[in-house]
Design a protein around this motif. Structure first.
Motif, short mmCIF file in Angstrom:
data_model
loop_
_atom_site.label_atom_id
_atom_site.label_comp_id
_atom_site.label_asym_id
_atom_site.label_seq_id
_atom_site.Cartn_x
_atom_site.Cartn_y
_atom_site.Cartn_z
N GLU A 215 1.11 -1.22 0.06
CA GLU A 215 0.71 -0.18 0.23
C GLU A 215 0.69 0.86 -0.27
N ILE A 216 2.10 1.46 0.67
CA ILE A 216 3.27 2.49 0.35
C ILE A 216 3.48 2.39 -0.32
N ASP A 217 3.39 1.53 -1.37
CA ASP A 217 4.31 1.77 -2.98
C ASP A 217 3.21 2.25 -3.75
N GLY A 218 1.67 2.18 -3.77
CA GLY A 218 0.69 3.04 -4.22
C GLY A 218 0.26 1.47 -4.46
N ALA A 219 0.60 0.17 -4.82
CA ALA A 219 -0.68 -0.46 -5.00
C ALA A 219 -1.64 -1.00 -4.88
N GLY A 220 -2.68 -0.68 -5.77
CA GLY A 220 -4.20 -1.11 -5.71
C GLY A 220 -4.53 -2.66 -5.29
N LYS A 221 -5.84 -2.79 -4.42
CA LYS A 221 -6.50 -3.47 -4.34
C LYS A 221 -6.02 -5.12 -5.21
N ILE A 222 -6.16 -5.21 -6.90
CA ILE A 222 -6.34 -5.87 -7.78
C ILE A 222 -4.41 -6.14 -7.61
N ARG A 223 -3.73 -5.67 -7.56
CA ARG A 223 -2.23 -5.81 -7.63
C ARG A 223 -1.73 -6.52 -6.30
N LYS A 224 -1.90 -6.30 -5.18
CA LYS A 224 -2.08 -6.47 -3.82
C LYS A 224 -2.64 -7.92 -3.81
N PHE A 225 -4.02 -8.23 -4.29
CA PHE A 225 -4.39 -9.64 -5.32
C PHE A 225 -3.54 -10.54 -5.74
N LEU A 226 -3.46 -10.55 -6.32
CA LEU A 226 -2.49 -10.88 -7.33
C LEU A 226 -0.96 -11.23 -7.04
N ASN A 227 -0.58 -10.29 -6.43
CA ASN A 227 1.06 -10.52 -6.47
C ASN A 227 1.23 -11.01 -5.07
N ILE A 228 0.23 -10.78 -3.49
CA ILE A 228 0.28 -10.83 -2.11
C ILE A 228 -0.15 -12.39 -1.79
N THR A 229 -1.72 -12.62 -2.13
CA THR A 229 -2.80 -12.74 -1.95
C THR A 229 -2.50 -14.55 -2.69
N VAL A 230 -2.45 -14.20 -4.05
CA VAL A 230 -2.03 -15.66 -4.88
C VAL A 230 -1.09 -16.56 -4.53
N PRO A 231 0.26 -15.82 -4.28
CA PRO A 231 1.75 -16.63 -4.06
C PRO A 231 1.75 -16.92 -2.88
N HIS A 232 0.63 -16.73 -1.94
CA HIS A 232 0.59 -17.06 -1.15
C HIS A 232 -0.22 -18.16 -0.07
N MET A 233 -0.81 -18.60 -1.77
CA MET A 233 -2.13 -19.67 -1.48
C MET A 233 -1.65 -20.75 -2.31
N ARG A 234 -0.68 -21.01 -2.52
CA ARG A 234 -0.37 -22.30 -3.07
C ARG A 234 -1.00 -23.47 -2.52
N GLU A 235 -0.21 -24.17 -1.70
CA GLU A 235 -0.59 -24.90 -0.86
C GLU A 235 -1.94 -25.27 -0.40
N ILE A 236 -3.21 -24.36 -0.67
CA ILE A 236 -4.52 -24.39 0.14
C ILE A 236 -5.13 -24.33 -1.76
N PHE A 237 -3.97 -23.53 -2.37
CA PHE A 237 -4.93 -24.04 -4.05
C PHE A 237 -4.77 -25.46 -4.41
N PHE A 238 -3.44 -25.87 -4.11
CA PHE A 238 -3.56 -27.29 -4.52
C PHE A 238 -4.48 -28.62 -3.54
N VAL A 239 -4.79 -28.15 -2.17
CA VAL A 239 -5.54 -28.63 -1.63
C VAL A 239 -6.84 -28.77 -2.15
N ALA A 240 -7.60 -27.01 -2.26
CA ALA A 240 -8.64 -27.49 -3.01
C ALA A 240 -8.97 -28.05 -4.57
N MET A 241 -7.74 -28.27 -5.05
CA MET A 241 -7.89 -28.63 -6.52
C MET A 241 -7.90 -29.90 -5.96
N ILE A 242 -7.36 -30.77 -5.19
CA ILE A 242 -7.61 -31.91 -5.07
C ILE A 242 -8.72 -32.47 -4.62
#
Length: 299
Positions: free
Chosen positions: A198-225
């Protein structure tokens, strides 16, 4: 002597805790799995108990069985639609509900989306049977109300729509569960990442794509299974909604076909072959997804 005996007991104690679980696994999972694999090579009647070894004939018959082909195609449709609706939309819903701007109403919406998960699937199927009713169903009544009467039809009575109407029930019932898995995972992401972005000026979509999604790999795998393996073994929805995969075999699935072969047509051997195929497909998809997401590997 006493000290040596005590040390020996301490070494054996972990095995004592593990042993009951191991016995249950062997008795109720691994032994039936091996027994089913053996039965797949036989012409087996469950009523008479007669078994005749026939080799790979059951497996060869799978490739020329039109009902089996339809069941596999329907399960693939289930898997694709489930991944899109449950996993991707579930992730988006979780991201929205965990946004600071939605914190005040997040609890209400989480409850609303999660309630279908705890309702009995049988009750849900009967509810949707009424919704899909061609005469007094809510869906057709709504289409007439908004001027789309040309789209009304017998949703469960036509081969072209029965499978999609059945799949829609699964999505409505399961998306809340997958969403909650993502919400729990999002809550574990350090808030400092979002503050720095947020300090760097990132918007909601950018924070979602660059922070949230990369940290969801493990649970994304569980959900896919969960969604893909569930799609390969789906049974209740087509069994209740379409009275066994109808009309004809347009909405039949592999698990439902396996049930019909084993318990209605008394072809336990061939039904076991279908079960083996379901197991093989599920294992292959699980391994593929593990490789795709590189789950368990540290970057």
């Amino acid at each position: 002597m006493y000290k040596r005996t005590l040390m020996k007991r301490n070494r054996l104690a972990p095995y004592g805790f593990v042993l009951p679980c191991l016995i249950f696994l062997v008795a109720f999972i691994y032994f039936p799995l091996i027994q089913n694999f053996v039965n797949s090579f036989t012409d087996y009647s469950g009523l008479s108990g007669k078994k005749t070894f026939i080799g790979f004939i059951n497996y060869l018959n799978l490739f020329s069985d039109p009902t089996m082909k339809r069941a596999v195609i329907n399960c693939i449709k289930y898997a694709i639609i489930s991944v899109i609706c449950q996993v991707f939309f579930g992730l988006i819903l979780a991201g929205i509900l965990e946004d600071p701007d939605f914190r005040k109403s997040a609890i209400f919406f989480r409850t609303i989306y999660f309630i279908p998960t705890v309702i009995s699937l049988t009750v849900i199927c009967f509810l949707f049977s009424f919704i899909y009713s061609p005469r007094n169903g809510l869906l057709n009544a709504f289409l007439k109300l908004i001027g789309l009467e040309s789209l009304t039809r017998a949703w469960l009575g036509k081969g072209s729509t029965a499978i999609y109407a059945t799949i829609a029930v699964s999505q409505w019932q399961s998306i809340g569960y997958i969403m909650m898995l993502f919400i729990v995972s999002i809550q574990k992401i350090p808030k400092e990442y979002y503050e720095a972005a947020e300090i760097d000026g990132a918007g909601k979509i950018r924070k979602f794509l660059n922070i949230t999604v990369p940290h969801m790999r493990e649970i994304f795998f569980v959900a896919m299974i969960i969604t893909v393996s569930g799609s390969m073994t789906v049974f209740n929805e087509p069994y209740i909604l379409t009275k066994g995969g109808g009309p004809g075999v347009s909405s039949i699935t592999m698990s439902l076909y396996m049930y019909q072969l084993g318990f209605i047509k008394d072809r336990m051997g061939y039904g076991s072959t279908v079960a083996v195929l379901i197991f093989i497909i599920s294992v292959i998809l699980a391994i593929f997804q593990a490789k795709l997401f590189r789950t368990g590997n540290e970057d």
